[in-house]
Scaffold this motif. Sequence first.
Motif, mmCIF file in Angstrom:
data_model
loop_
_atom_site.group_PDB
_atom_site.id
_atom_site.type_symbol
_atom_site.label_atom_id
_atom_site.label_comp_id
_atom_site.label_asym_id
_atom_site.label_seq_id
_atom_site.Cartn_x
_atom_site.Cartn_y
_atom_site.Cartn_z
ATOM 1 N N ARG A 71 38.567 -19.209 65.760
ATOM 2 C CA ARG A 71 39.902 -19.475 66.307
ATOM 3 C C ARG A 71 40.980 -18.882 65.397
ATOM 4 N N LYS A 72 40.843 -19.090 64.090
ATOM 5 C CA LYS A 72 41.811 -18.541 63.126
ATOM 6 C C LYS A 72 41.809 -17.017 63.172
ATOM 7 N N SER A 73 40.604 -16.423 63.212
ATOM 8 C CA SER A 73 40.508 -14.961 63.272
ATOM 9 C C SER A 73 41.153 -14.430 64.546
ATOM 10 N N TYR A 74 40.921 -15.107 65.667
ATOM 11 C CA TYR A 74 41.510 -14.693 66.947
ATOM 12 C C TYR A 74 43.040 -14.726 66.858
ATOM 13 N N HIS A 75 43.577 -15.819 66.334
ATOM 14 C CA HIS A 75 45.043 -15.929 66.231
ATOM 15 C C HIS A 75 45.606 -14.889 65.272
ATOM 16 N N THR A 76 44.911 -14.658 64.156
ATOM 17 C CA THR A 76 45.371 -13.649 63.196
ATOM 18 C C THR A 76 45.374 -12.264 63.840
ATOM 19 N N MET A 77 44.289 -11.928 64.532
ATOM 20 C CA MET A 77 44.212 -10.625 65.201
ATOM 21 C C MET A 77 45.278 -10.518 66.290
ATOM 22 N N HIS A 78 45.480 -11.588 67.026
ATOM 23 C CA HIS A 78 46.485 -11.591 68.095
ATOM 24 C C HIS A 78 47.875 -11.361 67.507
ATOM 25 N N GLU A 79 48.175 -12.027 66.399
ATOM 26 C CA GLU A 79 49.471 -11.841 65.738
ATOM 27 C C GLU A 79 49.628 -10.404 65.247
ATOM 28 N N LYS A 80 48.567 -9.840 64.647
ATOM 29 C CA LYS A 80 48.627 -8.454 64.169
ATOM 30 C C LYS A 80 48.860 -7.491 65.330
ATOM 31 N N LEU A 81 48.141 -7.708 66.429
ATOM 32 C CA LEU A 81 48.302 -6.840 67.599
ATOM 33 C C LEU A 81 49.707 -6.969 68.187
ATOM 34 N N ASP A 82 50.237 -8.173 68.251
ATOM 35 C CA ASP A 82 51.612 -8.367 68.734
ATOM 36 C C ASP A 82 52.601 -7.621 67.840
ATOM 37 N N LYS A 83 52.418 -7.730 66.533
ATOM 38 C CA LYS A 83 53.308 -7.065 65.583
ATOM 39 C C LYS A 83 53.204 -5.543 65.735
ATOM 40 N N GLN A 84 51.970 -5.040 65.822
ATOM 41 C CA GLN A 84 51.785 -3.597 65.990
ATOM 42 C C GLN A 84 52.360 -3.124 67.317
#
Length: 106
Positions: A71-84
């Motif tokens: 769950r943490k990895s998913y949210h971290t990746m989602h945040e990175k993708l949103d930022k990118q």
Amino acid sequence: ENQIRSEGSADFQKQEMHMRDFSEKVDQHHQELKVILDRVGEDLRKTSHVVQDKLDLQGQELKASVDDNLRKSYHTMHEKLDKQGHEVRVALEGTSKRIADRFESQ
């Protein structure tokens, strides 16, 4: 001759008593061993249940930990993708504006 028979009979009776005593002792030890083995078997069953319960609990804890990490990895990746994605949009908007400004100036 009667004395010999009488002594032989007495020896036979003594041996028979010894054999009976021995047989009773063997039976008693057999029963004691059976009780001990029954206790050991019960202890093993209890230990098996305790070990199984501990393994089940550890499995549940491990699953919860893995789920939490995913769950943490998913949210971290989602945040990175949103930022990118935002950075790409800003860059594209800037590029589009520069291209539009060049066309207008020509």
